[in-house]
Motif scaffolding. Structure first.
Motif, PDB file in Angstrom:
ATOM      1  N   LYS A 110       0.818  -1.218   0.000  1.00 44.59           N
ATOM      2  CA  LYS A 110       0.000   0.000   0.000  1.00 44.59           C
ATOM      3  C   LYS A 110       0.850   1.266   0.000  1.00 44.59           C
ATOM      4  N   THR A 111       0.413   2.244  -0.784  1.00 46.63           N
ATOM      5  CA  THR A 111       1.213   3.454  -0.932  1.00 46.63           C
ATOM      6  C   THR A 111       0.497   4.713  -0.429  1.00 46.63           C
ATOM      7  N   GLY A 112      -0.670   4.552   0.174  1.00 44.27           N
ATOM      8  CA  GLY A 112      -1.409   5.750   0.582  1.00 44.27           C
ATOM      9  C   GLY A 112      -1.331   6.032   2.068  1.00 44.27           C
ATOM     10  N   SER A 113      -0.138   5.797   2.662  1.00 40.71           N
ATOM     11  CA  SER A 113      -0.067   5.852   4.127  1.00 40.71           C
ATOM     12  C   SER A 113       0.179   7.257   4.672  1.00 40.71           C
ATOM     13  N   TRP A 114       0.557   8.221   3.836  1.00 43.26           N
ATOM     14  CA  TRP A 114       0.993   9.512   4.377  1.00 43.26           C
ATOM     15  C   TRP A 114       0.018  10.642   4.072  1.00 43.26           C
ATOM     16  N   TYR A 136     -17.392  11.263 -14.192  1.00 41.56           N
ATOM     17  CA  TYR A 136     -16.077  10.584 -14.204  1.00 41.56           C
ATOM     18  C   TYR A 136     -14.866  11.506 -14.291  1.00 41.56           C
ATOM     19  N   LEU A 137     -15.103  12.807 -14.055  1.00 47.42           N
ATOM     20  CA  LEU A 137     -13.946  13.712 -14.050  1.00 47.42           C
ATOM     21  C   LEU A 137     -12.950  13.295 -12.958  1.00 47.42           C
ATOM     22  N   CYS A 138     -13.492  12.943 -11.801  1.00 42.77           N
ATOM     23  CA  CYS A 138     -12.610  12.518 -10.706  1.00 42.77           C
ATOM     24  C   CYS A 138     -11.807  11.285 -11.134  1.00 42.77           C
ATOM     25  N   TYR A 139     -12.478  10.355 -11.723  1.00 38.73           N
ATOM     26  CA  TYR A 139     -11.881   9.097 -12.177  1.00 38.73           C
ATOM     27  C   TYR A 139     -10.750   9.366 -13.177  1.00 38.73           C
ATOM     28  N   ILE A 140     -11.003  10.319 -14.086  1.00 43.55           N
ATOM     29  CA  ILE A 140     -10.024  10.640 -15.133  1.00 43.55           C
ATOM     30  C   ILE A 140      -8.827  11.393 -14.554  1.00 43.55           C
ATOM     31  N   TYR A 141      -9.112  12.297 -13.613  1.00 47.09           N
ATOM     32  CA  TYR A 141      -8.035  13.177 -13.141  1.00 47.09           C
ATOM     33  C   TYR A 141      -7.203  12.604 -11.994  1.00 47.09           C
ATOM     34  N   CYS A 142      -7.710  11.595 -11.314  1.00 42.52           N
ATOM     35  CA  CYS A 142      -6.930  11.072 -10.178  1.00 42.52           C
ATOM     36  C   CYS A 142      -5.561  10.601 -10.676  1.00 42.52           C
ATOM     37  N   PRO A 143      -4.487  11.195 -10.178  1.00 41.78           N
ATOM     38  CA  PRO A 143      -3.154  10.853 -10.692  1.00 41.78           C
ATOM     39  C   PRO A 143      -2.632   9.506 -10.209  1.00 41.78           C
ATOM     40  N   GLU A 144      -3.319   8.839  -9.322  1.00 41.01           N
ATOM     41  CA  GLU A 144      -2.714   7.651  -8.714  1.00 41.01           C
ATOM     42  C   GLU A 144      -2.804   6.333  -9.490  1.00 41.01           C
ATOM     43  N   PRO A 145      -3.819   5.862 -10.064  1.00 38.50           N
ATOM     44  CA  PRO A 145      -5.215   6.213  -9.946  1.00 38.50           C
ATOM     45  C   PRO A 145      -5.859   5.400  -8.820  1.00 38.50           C
ATOM     46  N   ALA A 146      -6.513   6.127  -7.952  1.00 39.11           N
ATOM     47  CA  ALA A 146      -7.071   5.495  -6.759  1.00 39.11           C
ATOM     48  C   ALA A 146      -8.595   5.429  -6.801  1.00 39.11           C
ATOM     49  N   ILE A 147      -9.145   5.776  -7.963  1.00 43.88           N
ATOM     50  CA  ILE A 147     -10.609   5.741  -8.067  1.00 43.88           C
ATOM     51  C   ILE A 147     -11.025   4.650  -9.048  1.00 43.88           C
ATOM     52  N   TYR A 148     -11.913   3.790  -8.598  1.00 43.74           N
ATOM     53  CA  TYR A 148     -12.466   2.728  -9.440  1.00 43.74           C
ATOM     54  C   TYR A 148     -13.942   3.028  -9.643  1.00 43.74           C
ATOM     55  N   LEU A 149     -14.546   2.258 -10.487  1.00 43.30           N
ATOM     56  CA  LEU A 149     -15.990   2.413 -10.652  1.00 43.30           C
ATOM     57  C   LEU A 149     -16.666   1.133 -10.166  1.00 43.30           C
ATOM     58  N   ASP A 150     -17.767   1.330  -9.455  1.00 43.96           N
ATOM     59  CA  ASP A 150     -18.475   0.141  -8.952  1.00 43.96           C
ATOM     60  C   ASP A 150     -19.442  -0.397 -10.009  1.00 43.96           C
ATOM     61  N   ASP A 151     -20.226  -1.379  -9.631  1.00 38.92           N
ATOM     62  CA  ASP A 151     -21.100  -2.047 -10.606  1.00 38.92           C
ATOM     63  C   ASP A 151     -22.102  -1.091 -11.251  1.00 38.92           C
ATOM     64  N   GLU A 152     -22.458  -0.044 -10.486  1.00 40.63           N
ATOM     65  CA  GLU A 152     -23.397   0.944 -11.041  1.00 40.63           C
ATOM     66  C   GLU A 152     -22.661   2.146 -11.612  1.00 40.63           C
ATOM     67  N   TYR A 166     -20.556   4.138 -10.207  1.00 44.56           N
ATOM     68  CA  TYR A 166     -20.256   5.241  -9.283  1.00 44.56           C
ATOM     69  C   TYR A 166     -18.783   5.120  -8.860  1.00 44.56           C
ATOM     70  N   PRO A 167     -18.141   6.255  -8.619  1.00 38.13           N
ATOM     71  CA  PRO A 167     -16.737   6.157  -8.189  1.00 38.13           C
ATOM     72  C   PRO A 167     -16.583   5.529  -6.796  1.00 38.13           C
ATOM     73  N   VAL A 168     -15.517   4.761  -6.658  1.00 30.25           N
ATOM     74  CA  VAL A 168     -15.145   4.161  -5.373  1.00 30.25           C
ATOM     75  C   VAL A 168     -13.709   4.588  -5.083  1.00 30.25           C
ATOM     76  N   PHE A 169     -13.470   5.060  -3.889  1.00 30.68           N
ATOM     77  CA  PHE A 169     -12.126   5.559  -3.556  1.00 30.68           C
ATOM     78  C   PHE A 169     -11.324   4.476  -2.842  1.00 30.68           C
ATOM     79  N   ASP A 170     -10.147   4.197  -3.396  1.00 31.70           N
ATOM     80  CA  ASP A 170      -9.294   3.181  -2.773  1.00 31.70           C
ATOM     81  C   ASP A 170      -8.287   3.883  -1.861  1.00 31.70           C
ATOM     82  N   TYR A 171      -8.582   3.908  -0.578  1.00 31.42           N
ATOM     83  CA  TYR A 171      -7.752   4.660   0.360  1.00 31.42           C
ATOM     84  C   TYR A 171      -6.380   4.023   0.602  1.00 31.42           C
ATOM     85  N   ASP A 172      -6.171   2.837   0.090  1.00 34.31           N
ATOM     86  CA  ASP A 172      -4.838   2.247   0.194  1.00 34.31           C
ATOM     87  C   ASP A 172      -3.853   2.941  -0.739  1.00 34.31           C
ATOM     88  N   TYR A 173      -4.405   3.626  -1.743  1.00 39.76           N
ATOM     89  CA  TYR A 173      -3.523   4.292  -2.713  1.00 39.76           C
ATOM     90  C   TYR A 173      -3.745   5.794  -2.804  1.00 39.76           C
TER      91      TYR A 173
END
Ligand code: SF4
Ligand code: SF4
Lengths: 394, 105
Positions: free
Chosen positions: B37-41, B57-73, B75-82
Motif C-alpha cells: 500500500k502506498t497511501g499511508s501519508w 467521471y472527471l474525478c476518475y479521469i483526473y486522479c493521478p494515482e489512480p485510486a478511483i475505481y468504478l463500482d457495478d453501477e 459510481y466512483p469508489v475511492f481506494d484509500y490504500d492508494y
C-alpha cells in the motif's frame, strides 16, 4: 610465502585491493590518497588485476559508480579523503541503506576551511552516522590487513554493510614501512569470491533496488541498518580470529597496552596509538601507572569493550583528532553514552589535539597527563581540552 | 467495472508477496505495489456523497494515482490504500460530491 616490501600505506591499500580482487574500482584522485587508485590502475594496466577501472569526474561519481557495480553484484573498491569523502556523503547513506558491501580506503585528512591537506580524523568521523563500518589503522600493515578484514565483514550475510578503513594522512599514507603482503591463495581462501544473494543483476530475475520507501516501511529499513551494525560486532570478532589463524596477526576492536593496574588509560585511534605506546612505556619506567587503548573498530561502536576497559581504571583520557562543536570530540560522546548507566565509572577527560596535521609530541601528552592527573586526584578539571593550542596567536 | 486484464498477475503477486523486510529494502517481485500500500501519508481524504454524484467521471479521469475505481453501477469508489489525498478529484468534481476532510487516525 608472504613477501615483505617497504611501502607507503597508500600502496598497502592498493595491494589489499589487488589481493581482494574487486571487479570494479572507481576513483577520483585527492590528496593524500591519490596514490591508491594510481597504483591500482597500474595493476589493472599490467594485467595483474582483472578489474574494470572507472575514471570518474568527481568523488560523488566514484561512489555512485561503486553503488551501481555493487548493486549489480560484484566486489567494489574505491579510495578517497577529506573533501572527497564529504562529496560522497549523500551516496554513503544510499550504499548503507541498500546494504552494499563496498569498501573505501580513506587517507584521514582535515576538512576545509582553511584548506588543509594534513591529518586528522574529521572526514571519517563526520560520516559516523551513515551506517558504514569504520576501521582505523595504526600502521601500514594494518592498513592492508584491515581492508581485507573490512571486505570479509562487509560481505558477511549477517552484516551486508559498506566499510571504510582510515589511515592517517602523510603520517601513514606517505611514510614507508615494511609491510607483509600475504599469499594470494591464502587471501582467496580467507575472502572467497563475492556471491551476493540479495543484490545482483540478473535479467531473468529482475529486482528493484533503491526504491521509494514509504513511511510504512522506512523505519524497518533503517532498523535493518541498525541491526546489521549490531550483528557486525560478533562477525568482526569471528573475522579477526580467522585472520589471526590464517595470517598470524591479531586484531581486537579495542587493543589494550599496559592497562594492568593503570590509574589513567589514554584512548586513541590510528597512528597516534604508536606514539602513545612509546609514551606509556616512558611513564611506566618512571613508575606512573598509565596504560593505552587503541580503538581499531569505531563503527559499530565497541560499547561492551569500552565498559570492560572502564572497569580497569579511574580515569579515561581520550585523545582525539576531531571536534564535535560545543561538545568535545566524537569519542567523548560515544564513551559517555557507553558509560552513562554504569553504576561505577571512571572520570572521562577529553583532549582535542593534532588537528590539521599538527604534530602530537610528548610535551602535548604531558599537558594532557597533567589534566588527567587532576581528575585522578579529585581536583577540578576541564572536561574538554584543546592540547597544543597556540594561545599566543589567538 | 470490467475485470482487470492483469487479474492473473495481481493474484500471483497477492499469493507470492510477503511483507517481510529484505536487506536493502530490495523488491524482488515485479508488480508488488498491488499489495504494497502506498497511501499511508495522507493528511486529507476525499469524502464522497453518492447522492450528489452525476457520474461524469472527471474525478476518475483526473486522479493521478489512480485510486478511483468504478463500482457495478458506475459510481466512483475511492481506494484509500492508494489515495494520496491530493484533492484533485474534489477540485474537479462539478457537483461538490467530493469534499476533502482532515483524516484522523
Ligand atoms: S485525493 Fe487525489 S489521489 Fe485521492 S482519490 Fe482524489 S485525486 Fe485521487
Ligand atoms: S467528479 Fe464528482 S460528479 Fe463526477 S463522477 Fe466524480 S464524484 Fe461524481
Amino acid at each position: 610465502m608472504p613477501i615483505r616490501k617497504v611501502m607507503k600505506a597508500n600502496e598497502a591499500a592498493a595491494w589489499a585491493a589487488k589481493l581482494a580482487k574487486p571487479k570494479v574500482i572507481a576513483a577520483f584522485p585527492i590528496t593524500p590518497s591519490t596514490l591508491v587508485p594510481e597504483k591500482i590502475s597500474e595493476f589493472v594496466a599490467d594485467g595483474e588485476l582483472d578489474a574494470e577501472f572507472i575514471k570518474v569526474e568527481s568523488e560523488h561519481s566514484a561512489i555512485s559508480a561503486c553503488v551501481g557495480a555493487s548493486a549489480a553484484g560484484v566486489r567494489t573498491f574505491t579510495a578517497t579523503a577529506s573533501q572527497g569523502l564529504a562529496l560522497m556523503h549523500e551516496i554513503l547513506f544510499i550504499a548503507a541503506g541498500m546494504r552494499l558491501p563496498i569498501v573505501i580506503a580513506v587517507g584521514n585528512r582535515a576538512l576545509s576551511a582553511p584548506i588543509n591537506i594534513w591529518n586528522d580524523w574529521q572526514d571519517t568521523i563526520s560520516e559516523r552516522d551513515t551506517g558504514w563500518l569504520q576501521f582505523y589503522a595504526e600502521n601500514n600493515q594494518e592498513a592492508l590487513d584491515l581492508i581485507l578484514i573490512a571486505f570479509k565483514v562487509a560481505e558477511d550475510e549477517r552484516v551486508l554493510l559498506p566499510a571504510m578503513v582510515g589511515f592517517d594522512a602523510f603520517i601513514l599514507t606517505h611514510t614507508v614501512e615494511p609491510v607483509e603482503i600475504p599469499d594470494q591463495e591464502l587471501v582467496d581462501e580467507f575472502l572467497g569470491e563475492y556471491m551476493p544473494k540479495h543484490a545482483y543483476l540478473d535479467p531473468a530475475k529482475p529486482i528493484t533496488q533503491g526504491a521509494l520507501g514509504f513511511p510504512a516501511h522506512y523505519m524497518e529499513a533503517r532498523y535493518g541498518v541498525w541491526e546489521a551494525n549490531e550483528n557486525a560486532k560478533k562477525v568482526i570478532d569471528e573475522v579477526f580470529a580467522e585472520f589471526e589463524k590464517k595470517f598470524g596477526r591479531k586484531y581486537q576492536k579495542i587493543e589494550e597496552y599496559r592497562t594492568e593496574d593503570a590509574d589513567i588509560i589514554f584512548v586513541t585511534m590510528g597512528s597516534l596509538a604508536g606514539t602513545l605506546k612509546e609514551y606509556v612505556d616512558m611513564l611506566r619506567e618512571k613508575g606512573v601507572k598509565v596504560g593505552a587503548a587503541k580503538i581499531t573498530v569505531y563503527r559499530p561502536f565497541p560499547t561492551e569493550e569500552v565498559r570492560e576497559l572502564a572497569k580497569k581504571t579511574k580515569v579515561l583520557a581520550l585523545l582525539e583528532k576531531n571536534v564535535t562543536f560545543s561538545v568535545g570530540g566524537a569519542l567523548f560522546q560515544d564513551f559517555s553514552r557507553a558509560l552513562v548507566n554504569e553504576s561505577e565509572k571512571p572520570k572521562i577527560v577529553d583532549f582535542i589535539l593534532g588537528l590539521g596535521g599538527r604534530d602530537v609530541t610528548f610535551k602535548d601528552l604531558d599537558e594532557a597527563l597533567a589534566i588527567a592527573q587532576k581528575a585522578l586526584t579529585g581536583e577540578e578539571f576541564e572536561e574538554v581540552n584543546w592540547i597544543g593550542l597556540r594561545k599566543e596567536i589567538l | 467495472m470490467a475485470e482487470s486484464p492483469f487479474k492473473a498477475d495481481i493474484e500471483r503477486v497477492q499469493k507470492e508477496y510477503s511483507e517481510k523486510m529484505t536487506p536493502g529494502a530490495i523488491v524482488y517481485l515485479p508488480g508488488s505495489s498491488v499489495v504494497n500500500k502506498t497511501g499511508s501519508w495522507r493528511v486529507f481524504m476525499p469524502e464522497f456523497n453518492r447522492d450528489k454524484c452525476v457520474r461524469c467521471y472527471l474525478c476518475y479521469i483526473y486522479c493521478p494515482e489512480p485510486a478511483i475505481y468504478l463500482d457495478d453501477e458506475n459510481y466512483p469508489v475511492f481506494d484509500y490504500d492508494y489515495c494520496k489525498g491530493c484533492g484533485i478529484c474534489a477540485n474537479e468534481c462539478p457537483t461538490e460530491a467530493i469534499v476533502m476532510v482532515r483524516e484522523t487516525k
